[in-house]
Design an enzyme around this catalytic site. Sequence first.
Site, short mmCIF file in Angstrom:
data_model
loop_
_atom_site.label_atom_id
_atom_site.label_comp_id
_atom_site.label_asym_id
_atom_site.label_seq_id
_atom_site.Cartn_x
_atom_site.Cartn_y
_atom_site.Cartn_z
N HIS A 285 0.84 -1.20 0.00
CA HIS A 285 0.00 0.00 0.00
C HIS A 285 0.88 1.25 0.00
CE1 HIS A 285 -3.27 2.77 1.36
NE2 HIS A 285 -2.25 3.34 2.01
N GLU A 286 1.90 1.27 0.87
CA GLU A 286 2.79 2.45 0.91
C GLU A 286 3.54 2.61 -0.41
OE1 GLU A 286 2.45 4.50 3.31
OE2 GLU A 286 1.23 3.17 4.55
N GLU A 367 -5.66 7.20 -1.22
CA GLU A 367 -5.68 5.98 -0.40
C GLU A 367 -6.31 4.82 -1.18
OE1 GLU A 367 -3.97 5.61 2.25
OE2 GLU A 367 -3.48 7.73 2.26
N ASP A 371 -4.51 1.35 -2.17
CA ASP A 371 -5.14 0.06 -1.83
C ASP A 371 -5.23 -0.83 -3.06
OD1 ASP A 371 -5.50 0.61 0.84
OD2 ASP A 371 -7.62 1.12 0.69
ZN LIG Z 1 -1.99 5.34 2.56
#
Ligand SMILES: [Zn+2]
Length: 429
Positions: A285-286, A367, A371
Amino acid sequence: MNDTFFSASLWFSLLFTGALALSLGVKFWLASRQIRHVAQHRAAVPDAFVATISLAAHQKAADYTLAKARLGLLEVAFGAAVLLGWTLLGGLSVLNQTLIAWIGYGMGQQLALLAGFMVISGVTDLPMSWYQTFVLEQRFGFNKMTVRLWLLDLFKGSVIGAVIGLPIAALILWMMAATGNFWWLWAWLFWMGFNLLLLVIYPTLIAPLFNKFVPLEDETLKARVTALMQRCGFSAKGLFVMDGSKRSAHANAYFTGFGAAKRVVFYDTLLSRLSAPEVDAVLAHELGHFKHKHIVKRIVAMFALSLTGFALLGYLTQNAWFYAGLGVQPNLTSANDALALLLFMLAMPVFSFFIAPVFAQLSRSHEFEADTYAVRQTSANDLSTALLKLYEDNASTLTPDPLYVRFYYSHPGASERLARMQGVDAAAA
Ligand SMILES: [Zn+2]
């Protein structure tokens, strides 16, 4: 002083108080919605989470969210009172006159005004920060700070603020005085350069003054993580573990920097809770944030916004109504640059509050992108269980008020995120 001056400053006072009243109204309304919504859903775990979240955890999250929202209301009211104290009630003007009486006009006085303002605001903020750490966080079992560490952080933060802040302030004041009508353009260029530098020196030089950062040590985890990073095209040098448990039980991971200073930081509190595949999913995710160039996009947005801000400040400094409208008598025979900077810093958030949802929305869409990337590189199940553990450990509510989320949340709510992930997984299958 003529009529136009009086009317312009009066109009500006009205605009300022009107915007302040409106923003207070919106903040109180949103907080009361959030409080009502969370309280109404406190009795039962939402259907989608019945199998994964216990009722006790759900109610702890509700109570924590309610306590934070109530403290938030107090902060909003207190902040507005302090703001009015500095501006229309004459606080800043008194501080300015007092310092002029002590040290006379000049750069020294202007820097003393900035420093004096910072010290006084720092002191007025202390009780709230103390309460948050030692009462609120403590009550829910999150606080790991001792009073000694809290004081040490305060001391270090103030020293770093003075060592970096005062020279920067002196340079900007000098530019305002010496570079003519387009000073704001020069000041903006300088400010941007400083911010880019900060992106490099903050993670490498400043953050280590507060926390220890060590490369990941667990060999099996390291092998997995290195494989994932290579698969995604990243150098494995940039992965660090931070001793977040020194201050708080909250778990987190974040990405920062660019170029060679690019890094992903895991809190030790997060590693102790997640399985290896879940760590992979969070890391992915990062990495997704880097792949989608979210740092670069944020920097570009900050460049554009701050250029607008500096141009506006350049215009405002030339108008006596800007000072008088905010409760300050401008100096007639000497520079008002420090006053202008402070008034701008104080008044700007009252107006920019209304565009904050745009940036929250942008952040939430980032975000979702990260994801999606993580689900494609690892698995939706691992990312879901990892996120649920994080929501549970941080006592983040699963039932926030949808409008409150739209306005404030930088991260989407759990149900939205999980639903999207399953969607991505289904589309890929
Ligand atoms: Zn994030």
